[in-house]
Design a protein around this motif. Structure first.
Motif, PDB file in Angstrom:
ATOM      1  N   PHE A 230      -5.597   2.251  18.722  1.00 23.46           N
ATOM      2  CA  PHE A 230      -4.185   2.247  18.353  1.00 23.46           C
ATOM      3  C   PHE A 230      -3.433   3.362  19.082  1.00 23.46           C
ATOM      4  N   ARG A 231      -4.031   4.549  19.139  1.00 30.63           N
ATOM      5  CA  ARG A 231      -3.395   5.664  19.869  1.00 30.63           C
ATOM      6  C   ARG A 231      -3.252   5.329  21.349  1.00 30.63           C
ATOM      7  N   LEU A 232      -4.251   4.660  21.901  1.00 29.18           N
ATOM      8  CA  LEU A 232      -4.198   4.279  23.310  1.00 29.18           C
ATOM      9  C   LEU A 232      -3.057   3.301  23.566  1.00 29.18           C
ATOM     10  N   LEU A 233      -2.957   2.294  22.744  1.00 27.38           N
ATOM     11  CA  LEU A 233      -1.916   1.275  22.927  1.00 27.38           C
ATOM     12  C   LEU A 233      -0.533   1.824  22.633  1.00 27.38           C
ATOM     13  N   ASN A 234      -0.460   2.811  21.757  1.00 20.79           N
ATOM     14  CA  ASN A 234       0.778   3.514  21.424  1.00 20.79           C
ATOM     15  C   ASN A 234       1.942   2.566  21.129  1.00 20.79           C
ATOM     16  N   PRO A 235       1.727   1.618  20.213  1.00 19.79           N
ATOM     17  CA  PRO A 235       2.844   0.723  19.885  1.00 19.79           C
ATOM     18  C   PRO A 235       3.919   1.478  19.111  1.00 19.79           C
ATOM     19  N   GLN A 236       5.105   0.940  19.099  1.00 18.56           N
ATOM     20  CA  GLN A 236       6.124   1.521  18.229  1.00 18.56           C
ATOM     21  C   GLN A 236       5.552   1.515  16.822  1.00 18.56           C
ATOM     22  N   GLN A 237       5.805   2.559  16.091  1.00 19.87           N
ATOM     23  CA  GLN A 237       5.243   2.623  14.745  1.00 19.87           C
ATOM     24  C   GLN A 237       5.634   1.376  13.976  1.00 19.87           C
ATOM     25  N   THR A 238       4.628   0.660  13.542  1.00 15.13           N
ATOM     26  CA  THR A 238       4.865  -0.621  12.907  1.00 15.13           C
ATOM     27  C   THR A 238       5.224  -0.474  11.435  1.00 15.13           C
ATOM     28  N   GLY A 239       4.716   0.584  10.806  1.00 12.68           N
ATOM     29  CA  GLY A 239       4.956   0.770   9.382  1.00 12.68           C
ATOM     30  C   GLY A 239       4.130  -0.175   8.528  1.00 12.68           C
ATOM     31  N   GLU A 240       3.498  -1.154   9.167  1.00 13.30           N
ATOM     32  CA  GLU A 240       2.693  -2.141   8.452  1.00 13.30           C
ATOM     33  C   GLU A 240       1.340  -1.534   8.100  1.00 13.30           C
ATOM     34  N   THR A 241       0.988  -1.603   6.842  1.00 10.36           N
ATOM     35  CA  THR A 241      -0.288  -1.031   6.427  1.00 10.36           C
ATOM     36  C   THR A 241      -1.159  -2.013   5.665  1.00 10.36           C
ATOM     37  N   GLU A 242      -0.704  -3.234   5.513  1.00 11.72           N
ATOM     38  CA  GLU A 242      -1.503  -4.228   4.804  1.00 11.72           C
ATOM     39  C   GLU A 242      -2.104  -5.205   5.798  1.00 11.72           C
ATOM     40  N   SER A 243      -3.372  -5.428   5.657  1.00 12.48           N
ATOM     41  CA  SER A 243      -4.037  -6.407   6.500  1.00 12.48           C
ATOM     42  C   SER A 243      -4.523  -7.551   5.631  1.00 12.48           C
ATOM     43  N   ALA A 244      -4.962  -8.594   6.266  1.00 14.53           N
ATOM     44  CA  ALA A 244      -5.471  -9.759   5.545  1.00 14.53           C
ATOM     45  C   ALA A 244      -6.945  -9.615   5.195  1.00 14.53           C
ATOM     46  N   PHE A 245      -7.582  -8.539   5.634  1.00 14.52           N
ATOM     47  CA  PHE A 245      -8.989  -8.342   5.330  1.00 14.52           C
ATOM     48  C   PHE A 245      -9.182  -8.210   3.823  1.00 14.52           C
ATOM     49  N   LEU A 246     -10.231  -8.823   3.319  1.00 19.63           N
ATOM     50  CA  LEU A 246     -10.484  -8.810   1.882  1.00 19.63           C
ATOM     51  C   LEU A 246     -10.797  -7.413   1.346  1.00 19.63           C
ATOM     52  N   ASP A 247     -11.226  -6.526   2.214  1.00 20.17           N
ATOM     53  CA  ASP A 247     -11.529  -5.159   1.804  1.00 20.17           C
ATOM     54  C   ASP A 247     -10.478  -4.161   2.305  1.00 20.17           C
ATOM     55  N   SER A 248      -9.248  -4.617   2.477  1.00 23.93           N
ATOM     56  CA  SER A 248      -8.193  -3.746   3.019  1.00 23.93           C
ATOM     57  C   SER A 248      -7.965  -2.514   2.146  1.00 23.93           C
ATOM     58  N   SER A 249      -8.250  -2.602   0.863  1.00 20.49           N
ATOM     59  CA  SER A 249      -8.065  -1.438  -0.015  1.00 20.49           C
ATOM     60  C   SER A 249      -9.082  -0.333   0.282  1.00 20.49           C
ATOM     61  N   GLU A 250     -10.151  -0.651   0.992  1.00 16.12           N
ATOM     62  CA  GLU A 250     -11.173   0.341   1.336  1.00 16.12           C
ATOM     63  C   GLU A 250     -10.883   1.063   2.651  1.00 16.12           C
ATOM     64  N   ILE A 251      -9.879   0.617   3.376  1.00 10.32           N
ATOM     65  CA  ILE A 251      -9.514   1.265   4.637  1.00 10.32           C
ATOM     66  C   ILE A 251      -8.808   2.574   4.312  1.00 10.32           C
ATOM     67  N   ALA A 252      -9.224   3.653   4.973  1.00 10.39           N
ATOM     68  CA  ALA A 252      -8.620   4.964   4.749  1.00 10.39           C
ATOM     69  C   ALA A 252      -7.134   4.916   5.069  1.00 10.39           C
ATOM     70  N   ASP A 253      -6.345   5.677   4.329  1.00  6.82           N
ATOM     71  CA  ASP A 253      -4.899   5.688   4.530  1.00  6.82           C
ATOM     72  C   ASP A 253      -4.520   5.982   5.979  1.00  6.82           C
ATOM     73  N   TRP A 254      -5.234   6.908   6.623  1.00  4.58           N
ATOM     74  CA  TRP A 254      -4.909   7.298   7.990  1.00  4.58           C
ATOM     75  C   TRP A 254      -5.228   6.197   9.008  1.00  4.58           C
TER      76      TRP A 254
END
Length: 168
Positions: A102-126
């Motif tokens: 993500f740092r390499l691609l350096n997209p405009q900050q998306t602000g999106e933090t929800e994914s469709a992965f079933l375990d998305s709640s286990e992804i670290a905030d950072w």
């Protein structure tokens, strides 16, 4: 499924295998192996005689990985597992890999933090924004059940797939 990705990385000089020429795709990649593969795949020139000093106490200046870590550090791609340690010898988690890409691609900050992965709640905030973005652009996939497994070690085959995905 990983053969074309590994072949492409071999072609660009990003992987060469161990001392016996084996890639061992199902073994976990270490943090320094991932950085070397990524930097080499990008085709960035690495200064093998660099004077740059890294802030990580566990990084040896004469080690094979040092110039690759310096290059990634200069590109603001990597941070340590703490203020004073990079995590040499530790496997790279799937969410750590996502954050570096993500740092390499350096997209405009998306602000999106929800994914469709079933375990998305286990992804670290950072790592949430990185994982969500990379999932949305097709760089990251989950397993057959729809889980991302953010804390799992990333295999060398998975590294090959993700790195090739960003090259394309």
């Amino acid at each position: 499924w990983a053969v074309p990705y590994v072949a492409k990385l071999k072609e660009v000089g990003a992987v060469s295998g161990d001392q016996n020429g084996l890639f061992m795709p199902n073994t976990p990649a270490t943090r320094e192996e991932f950085v070397k593969i990524l930097v080499c795949a990008l085709g960035d020139k690495v200064d093998l005689e660099t004077d740059t000093t890294l802030p990580f106490m566990d990084v040896e200046v004469n080690a094979w990985y040092y110039p690759y870590l310096v290059k990634a550090y200069e590109m603001n791609l990597i941070q340590g597992v703490s203020d004073s340690a990079f995590g040499i010898g530790q496997t790279i988690s799937r969410q750590d890999m996502a954050t570096i890409i993500f740092r390499l691609l350096n997209p405009q900050q998306t602000g999106e933090t929800e994914s469709a992965f079933l375990d998305s709640s286990e992804i670290a905030d950072w790592a949430k924004e990185a994982v969500s973005y990379l999932e949305s652009v097709g760089v990251l996939n989950g397993d057959e059940q729809g889980y991302f497994n953010p804390w799992n070690a990333t295999t060398k085959a998975e590294v090959a797939k993700v790195v090739c995905s960003i090259l394309d």
